[in-house]
Design a protein around this motif. Sequence first.
Motif, PDB file in Angstrom:
ATOM      1  N   GLU A  19      43.375  32.134  48.012  1.00 30.17           N
ATOM      2  CA  GLU A  19      43.665  33.564  47.962  1.00 30.17           C
ATOM      3  C   GLU A  19      45.014  33.756  47.285  1.00 30.17           C
ATOM      4  N   LEU A  20      45.015  34.491  46.172  1.00 34.63           N
ATOM      5  CA  LEU A  20      46.228  34.743  45.403  1.00 34.63           C
ATOM      6  C   LEU A  20      46.367  36.233  45.133  1.00 34.63           C
ATOM      7  N   GLU A  21      47.589  36.650  44.918  1.00 38.73           N
ATOM      8  CA  GLU A  21      47.852  38.045  44.572  1.00 38.73           C
ATOM      9  C   GLU A  21      48.090  38.152  43.069  1.00 38.73           C
ATOM     10  N   VAL A  22      47.437  39.115  42.427  1.00 35.83           N
ATOM     11  CA  VAL A  22      47.635  39.332  40.995  1.00 35.83           C
ATOM     12  C   VAL A  22      49.050  39.855  40.764  1.00 35.83           C
ATOM     13  N   ALA A  23      49.785  39.177  39.902  1.00 33.81           N
ATOM     14  CA  ALA A  23      51.179  39.542  39.634  1.00 33.81           C
ATOM     15  C   ALA A  23      51.257  40.620  38.547  1.00 33.81           C
ATOM     16  N   ASN A  24      52.300  41.431  38.636  1.00 33.88           N
ATOM     17  CA  ASN A  24      52.556  42.421  37.592  1.00 33.88           C
ATOM     18  C   ASN A  24      52.695  41.721  36.241  1.00 33.88           C
ATOM     19  N   SER A  25      52.036  42.295  35.223  1.00 33.64           N
ATOM     20  CA  SER A  25      52.143  41.814  33.839  1.00 33.64           C
ATOM     21  C   SER A  25      51.565  40.420  33.633  1.00 33.64           C
ATOM     22  N   ASP A  55      43.541  47.694  48.306  1.00 34.91           N
ATOM     23  CA  ASP A  55      43.761  48.740  49.313  1.00 34.91           C
ATOM     24  C   ASP A  55      42.914  48.509  50.560  1.00 34.91           C
ATOM     25  N   GLY A  56      42.778  47.235  50.937  1.00 30.65           N
ATOM     26  CA  GLY A  56      42.046  46.895  52.144  1.00 30.65           C
ATOM     27  C   GLY A  56      40.542  46.872  52.016  1.00 30.65           C
ATOM     28  N   LYS A  57      40.017  47.130  50.823  1.00 27.24           N
ATOM     29  CA  LYS A  57      38.572  47.176  50.625  1.00 27.24           C
ATOM     30  C   LYS A  57      38.113  45.983  49.786  1.00 27.24           C
ATOM     31  N   PRO A  58      37.178  45.172  50.308  1.00 24.04           N
ATOM     32  CA  PRO A  58      36.724  43.994  49.569  1.00 24.04           C
ATOM     33  C   PRO A  58      35.678  44.344  48.513  1.00 24.04           C
ATOM     34  N   GLN A  59      35.722  43.627  47.411  1.00 23.37           N
ATOM     35  CA  GLN A  59      34.717  43.745  46.361  1.00 23.37           C
ATOM     36  C   GLN A  59      34.375  42.351  45.863  1.00 23.37           C
ATOM     37  N   ILE A  60      33.117  42.155  45.515  1.00 23.28           N
ATOM     38  CA  ILE A  60      32.698  40.875  44.953  1.00 23.28           C
ATOM     39  C   ILE A  60      33.063  40.852  43.473  1.00 23.28           C
ATOM     40  N   GLY A  61      33.610  39.735  43.023  1.00 15.70           N
ATOM     41  CA  GLY A  61      34.038  39.622  41.635  1.00 15.70           C
ATOM     42  C   GLY A  61      32.866  39.572  40.663  1.00 15.70           C
ATOM     43  N   ARG A  62      32.947  40.382  39.624  1.00 17.28           N
ATOM     44  CA  ARG A  62      31.911  40.409  38.584  1.00 17.28           C
ATOM     45  C   ARG A  62      32.585  40.447  37.230  1.00 17.28           C
ATOM     46  N   GLY A  63      31.846  40.172  36.188  1.00 17.87           N
ATOM     47  CA  GLY A  63      32.427  40.198  34.858  1.00 17.87           C
ATOM     48  C   GLY A  63      33.019  41.541  34.516  1.00 17.87           C
ATOM     49  N   ARG A  91      43.826  44.443  39.056  1.00 15.35           N
ATOM     50  CA  ARG A  91      45.112  45.123  38.958  1.00 15.35           C
ATOM     51  C   ARG A  91      46.164  44.341  39.724  1.00 15.35           C
ATOM     52  N   ALA A  92      47.404  44.585  39.383  1.00 17.66           N
ATOM     53  CA  ALA A  92      48.508  43.979  40.129  1.00 17.66           C
ATOM     54  C   ALA A  92      48.384  44.345  41.608  1.00 17.66           C
ATOM     55  N   LYS A  93      48.697  43.393  42.448  1.00 20.23           N
ATOM     56  CA  LYS A  93      48.657  43.510  43.915  1.00 20.23           C
ATOM     57  C   LYS A  93      47.270  43.259  44.502  1.00 20.23           C
ATOM     58  N   ASP A  94      46.226  43.170  43.666  1.00 15.32           N
ATOM     59  CA  ASP A  94      44.917  42.774  44.199  1.00 15.32           C
ATOM     60  C   ASP A  94      45.022  41.388  44.819  1.00 15.32           C
ATOM     61  N   HIS A  95      44.362  41.195  45.953  1.00 16.92           N
ATOM     62  CA  HIS A  95      44.261  39.857  46.534  1.00 16.92           C
ATOM     63  C   HIS A  95      42.929  39.266  46.097  1.00 16.92           C
TER      64      HIS A  95
END
Length: 447
Positions: free
Chosen positions: A381-387, A412-420, A425-429
Amino acid sequence: MHVVVVGAGEVGSYVADRLSREGHDVAIVDLSSSKLRRLDDSLDVLTVVGSGTHPETLSRAGIEHSELLVAVTANDEANLVASMVGKSMGVKQTICRIEASGLRGPAAHAVREASGADLFIDPDAETAAEVLELLDFPGADEVAHMANGEVVVIGASLPAEAPLVGRTLGDIAEEFEPDWDFMVASIGRGEETIIPRRDHRLEAGDHVRIVAKRRARRLVIELLGLAKHTPKRVMLLGGGRTAEILAKSLTSRGVQVVVVERNPERARELAEQLENCLVLEGDITDDDLLHEADVGRYEMVVALTGEDDANILACLFAKANGTTETVAVLHRLALLGLLSGAGVDVALSPRTATANGVLRFVRGGVAAVATFLHGDAEVLELEVANSSPADGSLVSELDLPKDALIAAFVRDGKPQIGRGKSRLRAKDHVVVVAMPSSVDEVHRVLG
């Protein structure tokens, strides 16, 4: 990275082996020269005979240029002192194993602070927690929670009757359009671990690892062909600390628990402490005792002693007598390959929980790491960094290695499955499934 491991027992040797195989420079310290000689024959590490609490010993292990010290001896006090001495000699971070409740409670806060440790681990408690997680997914052999529990990772072997068998991942994806609740993130087939793509077809006997939204629990259980009922009767074979922790948690859930313990004094102690449990004194391999206890009536039997042979034999006996699910704690991982189809449904090891904590520090910038006994794939689990390259990009645009997969992300606390078509966005886990060789590149992309 240079890492010093203090303690060459089951946990320490596993951590040293895993890190050295990834190319890290590892020194392992222990008072036992015989333990270290055995490791010299099998691991590419520096072995140092001596006490990890002595500055001179740690100096010989290279503590002055180490980024991490891992103190995992069986002695809590020695681990605390090793951490304190390591920090005084300049090591950046330390991980400390503590099992005694007196050292984990509020009264010992100042002691823990004085040690300077950055992370405290408890393999017994972690093993108990793993068993508890399996209760929510009967028939699964792996469960891990990521992103504050919003994303769950479930590993299981596919029975022939499972609805997923014979289908490609592309077919499965189309059925659950437009909003996926899960993804097949890795496939274990024989000795191979596959990070799959749409054209991969699932086969009976595949060990699959599914990443899912928390709400998809029932759906995933059905698709994997797992049992739908949570066990209400559990037998614990062995009355050590892990069993004690587990028994208290199970009874608080309303589960009927029986504990079998060989040592008379320990059995009496458990009987006094575990008010809502039945404690039987006897050997877990005594077939007469298990018959009298009606072992087959229990939906789950967990063998937790320090003797692998006894754990396996007891599980085989329980399975033959009708137990639905058997769980064995293993200390010799070489036995793992012998258990498939032999009557042991799940194998757990105190080593993996410790390794997860260590790898989180070694990886750097990672919120969580989950490793498993089956295969080499890791879940991070990683956080997307700015830029970073991922910030504002579609998943399909990312230059990720083939053996890395963005399985889910939480915004924002809501899970989504990764798709193409998912735009990060920055701050996404982000929850990523990857082989160890791809982790550095995943870091580069996500920042």
